[in-house]
Design a protein around this motif. Structure first.
Motif, PDB file in Angstrom:
ATOM      1  N   GLU A   6       0.996  -1.140  -0.084  1.00 21.46           N
ATOM      2  CA  GLU A   6      -0.020   0.056  -0.090  1.00 21.46           C
ATOM      3  C   GLU A   6       0.829   1.081  -0.094  1.00 21.46           C
ATOM      4  O   GLU A   6       1.886   1.197   0.497  1.00 21.46           O
ATOM      5  CB  GLU A   6      -0.750   0.017   1.176  1.00 21.46           C
ATOM      6  CG  GLU A   6      -1.725  -1.023   1.310  1.00 21.46           C
ATOM      7  CD  GLU A   6      -1.204  -2.216   2.371  1.00 21.46           C
ATOM      8  OE1 GLU A   6      -2.104  -3.054   3.076  1.00 21.46           O
ATOM      9  OE2 GLU A   6      -0.096  -2.146   2.592  1.00 21.46           O
ATOM     10  N   CYS A  22      -2.664   0.169  -4.091  1.00 24.31           N
ATOM     11  CA  CYS A  22      -2.312  -1.325  -3.645  1.00 24.31           C
ATOM     12  C   CYS A  22      -1.698  -2.094  -4.854  1.00 24.31           C
ATOM     13  O   CYS A  22      -2.344  -2.437  -5.437  1.00 24.31           O
ATOM     14  CB  CYS A  22      -3.513  -1.760  -3.154  1.00 24.31           C
ATOM     15  SG  CYS A  22      -2.998  -3.786  -2.660  1.00 24.31           S
ATOM     16  N   TRP A  34     -10.352  -3.392   0.712  1.00 29.15           N
ATOM     17  CA  TRP A  34      -9.679  -2.254   1.504  1.00 29.15           C
ATOM     18  C   TRP A  34     -10.301  -2.443   2.748  1.00 29.15           C
ATOM     19  O   TRP A  34     -11.585  -2.433   2.769  1.00 29.15           O
ATOM     20  CB  TRP A  34      -9.582  -0.940   0.888  1.00 29.15           C
ATOM     21  CG  TRP A  34      -8.818  -0.607  -0.135  1.00 29.15           C
ATOM     22  CD1 TRP A  34      -8.839  -0.563  -1.704  1.00 29.15           C
ATOM     23  CD2 TRP A  34      -7.251  -0.193  -0.217  1.00 29.15           C
ATOM     24  NE1 TRP A  34      -7.879  -0.482  -2.360  1.00 29.15           N
ATOM     25  CE2 TRP A  34      -6.982   0.348  -1.306  1.00 29.15           C
ATOM     26  CE3 TRP A  34      -6.515   0.059   1.059  1.00 29.15           C
ATOM     27  CZ2 TRP A  34      -5.594   0.524  -1.711  1.00 29.15           C
ATOM     28  CZ3 TRP A  34      -5.196   0.320   0.848  1.00 29.15           C
ATOM     29  CH2 TRP A  34      -4.834   0.660  -0.373  1.00 29.15           C
ATOM     30  N   TYR A  92      -5.063   1.996   6.815  1.00 25.45           N
ATOM     31  CA  TYR A  92      -5.785   1.335   5.788  1.00 25.45           C
ATOM     32  C   TYR A  92      -5.244   0.188   5.312  1.00 25.45           C
ATOM     33  O   TYR A  92      -3.835   0.428   4.910  1.00 25.45           O
ATOM     34  CB  TYR A  92      -6.057   2.347   4.898  1.00 25.45           C
ATOM     35  CG  TYR A  92      -7.227   3.205   5.168  1.00 25.45           C
ATOM     36  CD1 TYR A  92      -7.132   4.256   6.215  1.00 25.45           C
ATOM     37  CD2 TYR A  92      -8.466   3.175   4.401  1.00 25.45           C
ATOM     38  CE1 TYR A  92      -8.120   5.022   6.512  1.00 25.45           C
ATOM     39  CE2 TYR A  92      -9.564   3.875   5.039  1.00 25.45           C
ATOM     40  CZ  TYR A  92      -9.528   4.714   5.913  1.00 25.45           C
ATOM     41  OH  TYR A  92     -10.368   5.491   6.138  1.00 25.45           O
ATOM     42  N   CYS A  94      -4.833  -3.143   2.377  1.00 26.05           N
ATOM     43  CA  CYS A  94      -5.118  -3.835   1.202  1.00 26.05           C
ATOM     44  C   CYS A  94      -5.232  -5.289   1.574  1.00 26.05           C
ATOM     45  O   CYS A  94      -4.188  -5.625   2.034  1.00 26.05           O
ATOM     46  CB  CYS A  94      -4.060  -3.326   0.100  1.00 26.05           C
ATOM     47  SG  CYS A  94      -4.277  -4.334  -1.427  1.00 26.05           S
TER      48      CYS A  94
END
Length: 122
Positions: A6, A22, A34, A92, A94
């Motif tokens: 990411e 990603c 995600w 966050y 992936c």
């Protein structure tokens, strides 16, 4: 070796936009998603797509603010985030899976990236 990398996180102000990337390598997947995790909270589904076929899904909280897309030539999935809110602050991730069904379930995804921090300030 399977890798999901990411990038694109950072510090932004409320209302701003940010695009996460990603990059996938090592094998092909059926679905890519995600997820995000804020301090003290469970990891939650943000958005996902089916790599070879059409079809996307979003978490209820997205409310049209985010868009997931893919670039097949680059083996990359993007998450365009508009109208960011303070509550969007999180790491966050992936994730990818060989499952044929686009699912929001965390444990259905066997491959994960290292995560990228998104911080939204007022």
């Amino acid at each position: 070796q399977v890798q999901l990398v990411e990038s694109g996180g950072g510090l932004v102000q409320a209302g701003d936009s940010l695009t996460l990337s990603c990059a996938a390598s090592g094998r092909t997947f059926n679905i890519v998603g995600w997820f995000r995790q804020a301090p003290g909270k469970e990891r939650e589904f943000v958005a996902g797509l089916r790599w070879r076929y059409s079809g996307t899904k979003y978490g209820d909280f997205v409310k049209g603010r985010f868009t997931i897309s893919q670039d097949n030539a680059k083996n990359t999935v993007y998450l365009q985030m508009d109208g960011l809110e303070l509550e969007d602050t999180a790491v966050y991730y992936c994730a990818a899976s060989s499952l044929p069904i686009l699912t929001t379930i965390v444990r259905a995804y066997g491959y994960w990236g290292q995560g990228t921090q998104v911080t939204v300030s007022s």
